[in-house]
Write a protein that holds these residues in place. Structure first.
Motif, PDB file in Angstrom:
ATOM      1  N   UNK A   1      77.217 -88.028 -29.140  1.00 11.24           N
ATOM      2  CA  UNK A   1      76.782 -87.322 -30.217  1.00 11.24           C
ATOM      3  C   UNK A   1      75.826 -86.179 -29.590  1.00 11.24           C
ATOM      4  N   UNK A   2      75.724 -85.079 -29.898  1.00 14.33           N
ATOM      5  CA  UNK A   2      75.147 -84.032 -29.256  1.00 14.33           C
ATOM      6  C   UNK A   2      73.676 -83.552 -29.655  1.00 14.33           C
ATOM      7  N   UNK A   3      73.233 -84.075 -31.004  1.00 11.07           N
ATOM      8  CA  UNK A   3      72.179 -83.767 -31.244  1.00 11.07           C
ATOM      9  C   UNK A   3      71.753 -84.688 -32.742  1.00 11.07           C
ATOM     10  N   UNK A   4      70.532 -84.478 -32.979  1.00  2.89           N
ATOM     11  CA  UNK A   4      70.029 -85.009 -34.255  1.00  2.89           C
ATOM     12  C   UNK A   4      69.367 -84.097 -35.015  1.00  2.89           C
ATOM     13  N   UNK A   5      69.964 -83.979 -36.483  1.00  9.43           N
ATOM     14  CA  UNK A   5      69.384 -82.791 -37.193  1.00  9.43           C
ATOM     15  C   UNK A   5      68.649 -83.523 -38.497  1.00  9.43           C
TER      16      UNK A   5
ATOM     17  N   UNK B   1      61.356 -77.796 -33.072  1.00  6.31           N
ATOM     18  CA  UNK B   1      61.885 -77.449 -31.712  1.00  6.31           C
ATOM     19  C   UNK B   1      60.764 -77.552 -30.798  1.00  6.31           C
ATOM     20  N   UNK B   2      59.680 -77.981 -31.055  1.00  8.67           N
ATOM     21  CA  UNK B   2      58.697 -78.372 -30.000  1.00  8.67           C
ATOM     22  C   UNK B   2      58.879 -79.751 -29.625  1.00  8.67           C
ATOM     23  N   UNK B   3      59.483 -80.562 -30.636  1.00  7.52           N
ATOM     24  CA  UNK B   3      59.934 -81.960 -30.170  1.00  7.52           C
ATOM     25  C   UNK B   3      61.241 -81.909 -29.507  1.00  7.52           C
ATOM     26  N   UNK B   4      62.042 -81.104 -29.884  1.00  4.72           N
ATOM     27  CA  UNK B   4      63.296 -80.812 -28.982  1.00  4.72           C
ATOM     28  C   UNK B   4      63.233 -80.360 -27.481  1.00  4.72           C
ATOM     29  N   UNK B   5      62.155 -79.462 -27.387  1.00  2.00           N
ATOM     30  CA  UNK B   5      61.832 -79.190 -25.948  1.00  2.00           C
ATOM     31  C   UNK B   5      61.332 -80.207 -25.107  1.00  2.00           C
TER      32      UNK B   5
ATOM     33  N   UNK C   1      70.543 -87.621 -17.542  1.00  2.00           N
ATOM     34  CA  UNK C   1      71.696 -87.019 -18.252  1.00  2.00           C
ATOM     35  C   UNK C   1      71.664 -85.551 -17.438  1.00  2.00           C
ATOM     36  N   UNK C   2      72.754 -85.063 -17.338  1.00  2.00           N
ATOM     37  CA  UNK C   2      72.799 -83.605 -16.782  1.00  2.00           C
ATOM     38  C   UNK C   2      72.235 -82.605 -17.707  1.00  2.00           C
ATOM     39  N   UNK C   3      71.451 -81.519 -17.634  1.00  2.00           N
ATOM     40  CA  UNK C   3      71.116 -80.824 -18.646  1.00  2.00           C
ATOM     41  C   UNK C   3      71.997 -80.038 -19.829  1.00  2.00           C
ATOM     42  N   UNK C   4      73.206 -79.822 -19.592  1.00  2.00           N
ATOM     43  CA  UNK C   4      74.003 -79.699 -20.779  1.00  2.00           C
ATOM     44  C   UNK C   4      74.414 -80.720 -21.552  1.00  2.00           C
ATOM     45  N   UNK C   5      74.223 -81.844 -21.076  1.00  2.00           N
ATOM     46  CA  UNK C   5      74.634 -83.117 -21.917  1.00  2.00           C
ATOM     47  C   UNK C   5      73.560 -83.746 -22.534  1.00  2.00           C
ATOM     48  N   UNK C   6      72.327 -83.179 -22.516  1.00  2.00           N
ATOM     49  CA  UNK C   6      71.105 -83.857 -23.283  1.00  2.00           C
ATOM     50  C   UNK C   6      71.108 -83.466 -24.601  1.00  2.00           C
ATOM     51  N   UNK C   7      70.666 -84.271 -25.405  1.00  2.00           N
ATOM     52  CA  UNK C   7      70.795 -84.506 -26.894  1.00  2.00           C
ATOM     53  C   UNK C   7      69.735 -83.815 -27.411  1.00  2.00           C
ATOM     54  N   UNK C   8      69.869 -83.085 -28.318  1.00  2.00           N
ATOM     55  CA  UNK C   8      68.829 -82.138 -28.963  1.00  2.00           C
ATOM     56  C   UNK C   8      68.074 -82.973 -30.156  1.00  2.00           C
TER      57      UNK C   8
ATOM     58  N   UNK D   1      72.805 -74.008 -41.249  1.00  2.00           N
ATOM     59  CA  UNK D   1      72.109 -74.398 -39.999  1.00  2.00           C
ATOM     60  C   UNK D   1      72.883 -75.399 -39.034  1.00  2.00           C
ATOM     61  N   UNK D   2      73.413 -76.540 -40.072  1.00  2.00           N
ATOM     62  CA  UNK D   2      74.250 -77.479 -39.116  1.00  2.00           C
ATOM     63  C   UNK D   2      75.209 -76.904 -38.606  1.00  2.00           C
ATOM     64  N   UNK D   3      76.026 -76.104 -39.326  1.00  2.00           N
ATOM     65  CA  UNK D   3      77.273 -75.513 -38.587  1.00  2.00           C
ATOM     66  C   UNK D   3      76.870 -74.551 -37.536  1.00  2.00           C
ATOM     67  N   UNK D   4      75.904 -73.832 -37.544  1.00  2.00           N
ATOM     68  CA  UNK D   4      75.432 -73.122 -36.395  1.00  2.00           C
ATOM     69  C   UNK D   4      75.040 -73.810 -35.253  1.00  2.00           C
ATOM     70  N   UNK D   5      74.533 -74.864 -35.297  1.00  2.00           N
ATOM     71  CA  UNK D   5      74.230 -75.931 -34.339  1.00  2.00           C
ATOM     72  C   UNK D   5      75.331 -76.416 -33.630  1.00  2.00           C
ATOM     73  N   UNK D   6      76.314 -76.850 -34.357  1.00  2.00           N
ATOM     74  CA  UNK D   6      77.474 -77.345 -33.897  1.00  2.00           C
ATOM     75  C   UNK D   6      78.222 -76.315 -32.950  1.00  2.00           C
TER      76      UNK D   6
END
Length: 428
Positions: A63-67, A76-80, A126-133, A252-257
């Protein structure tokens, strides 16, 4: 013996450790969206079991991210931090303690620290593109998002700064008070909609042309537009402001996907009243929708798994009014003829229910009252509210039952901004 005892016993599987989640992961299969609810915003076990499920979804199903039901700038500060970005805190706790909007305990708590530290460790390998947000879905951060936009544009796109400043100046007379703005739009014809639309159109067009670097600015502009619309709707009264908020979270969820790309998958953490399909409750009679319903409609029911959570008794963190000091409050035993009473009588103390797709028993098809506790809570008034009439097997695909639960462990944060009163039910 209760009416549903045999059915509950037949459906319940003991839930003692993350290995017991296999049957839920089997149900998830190749689904693109998994939504994990909570019956309150202040219960330790809801956070820890959502984290346990999410860890397995990230590790085993990529799974790619937690929303979450939180503000974009704060998250966003946590995400970074969790994605190990340069200049971000090496410990997510340092990002979480900066949360200022009441109720801070929703995300600034020890349970989230534990999860986000795990997520950073996982991402570091993980490689940067594969990191979960880790991202916020909510609509409330109007002024914070405006400031984020201006700061970003000053560095990356000075030509767009005048449009952002025009929007900021339009809102400036209201002293960052959303209720002032909402009342002003009710009594005078002037509002900031045109300025916001101009800002949004410019940022949206450039983000679509320019890609990932502008996504955050675009999302903050969508929040400003959504918040402005939310406040105008709230001033008119009624339930439509709930729909504005949940449609914003769905978009927002759809934009993230889309941003994460083809094959991306999302875990959503939000209150049961947002996650559980509104069509299986009395919300639909009031004309309300929620993100669980909207996700099923957008992606198809086979691509979405909705998981509810519930408890019979224990303690919870909440306030007795909007902006009041947080308290550890008692959660009384579930009231008579409720889902909570039925499960308390027959289910294990911790249980997982994964519902059959067909041939559902009565406990899944009858309408039962199901508790919903917001950030504003009065335990002594439970007989008058805090329950949502629910057809359990239609509202969710699975359910986590935790008979006795304890209060979440909040962080000590900065003095809080009271911000906006949330929509019905109280503070969810």
């Amino acid at each position: 013996m209760g009416r549903y005892d045999d059915e509950v016993t037949g459906l319940a599987a003991p839930l003692t450790d993350p290995g017991d989640l296999d049957v839920l992961l089997d149900r998830v299969g190749d689904a693109r969206v998994v939504m994990l609810g909570e019956a309150s915003h202040g219960t330790h076990e809801f956070y820890t079991w959502r984290a346990a499920i999410t860890r397995r979804l990230i590790e085993e199903k990529a799974f790619s991210f937690v929303a979450v039901e939180g503000d974009w700038p704060d998250c966003d500060r946590v995400d970074r931090s969790v994605r190990c970005q340069s200049a971000a805190p090496s410990d997510p706790r340092d990002a979480l303690v900066t949360f200022e909007r009441w109720p801070t305990w929703m995300w600034a708590n020890e349970e989230i620290i534990d999860f986000t530290r795990w997520l950073r460790t996982h991402n570091a390998a993980a490689d940067e593109p594969d990191r979960a947000g880790f991202h916020g879905l909510d609509v409330y951060s109007l002024w914070e998002s405006l400031r984020e936009i201006i700061t970003w544009l000053q560095e990356h796109d000075p030509e767009q700064v005048p449009a952002a400043l025009a929007a900021y100046r339009c809102f400036q007379p209201y002293d960052e008070d959303p209720q002032q703005y909402a009342l002003a739009t009710r009594f005078v014809p002037n509002n900031c909609e045109n300025e916001v639309v101009d800002l949004l159109v410019g940022l949206r067009e450039r983000a679509m042309a320019d890609g990932a670097g502008r996504f955050g600015a675009w999302q903050n502009a969508e929040i400003v537009a959504g918040a402005e619309r939310y406040y105008r709707t709230m001033a008119r009264g009624g339930r439509e402001s709930w729909n504005v908020r949940d449609r914003h979270m769905d978009d927002t969820l759809d934009r993230l996907l889309q941003h994460y790309g083809p094959g991306s998958k999302a875990v959503v953490w939000a209150h049961n009243t947002h996650v559980g399909d509104a069509r299986a409750t009395d919300m639909t009679d009031a004309g309300e929708v929620n993100i669980g319903q909207l996700a099923r409609e957008r992606y198809g029911p086979d691509q979405v798994v909705l998981v509810g959570f519930g408890t019979h008794h224990g303690t919870v963190v909440a306030g007795d009014a909007w902006g009041a000091p947080m308290e550890v409050m008692p959660v009384p035993p579930g009231r008579r003829h409720s889902l909570e009473e039925a499960l308390h009588g027959a289910a294990p103390a911790q249980a997982l229910f994964v519902f059959p797709r067909d041939g559902k028993p009565d406990v899944l098809t009858d309408e039962l009252d199901h508790r919903a506790i917001g950030v504003v809570y009065h335990p002594e008034r439970e007989s008058f509210g805090n329950y949502v009439p629910t057809v359990l097997g239609d509202r969710y695909d699975a359910f986590c039952w935790l008979d006795e639960t304890q209060a979440v462990r909040p962080l000590r944060t900065r003095p809080v901004s009271l911000g906006e009163p949330e929509t019905y039910p109280s503070g969810v």
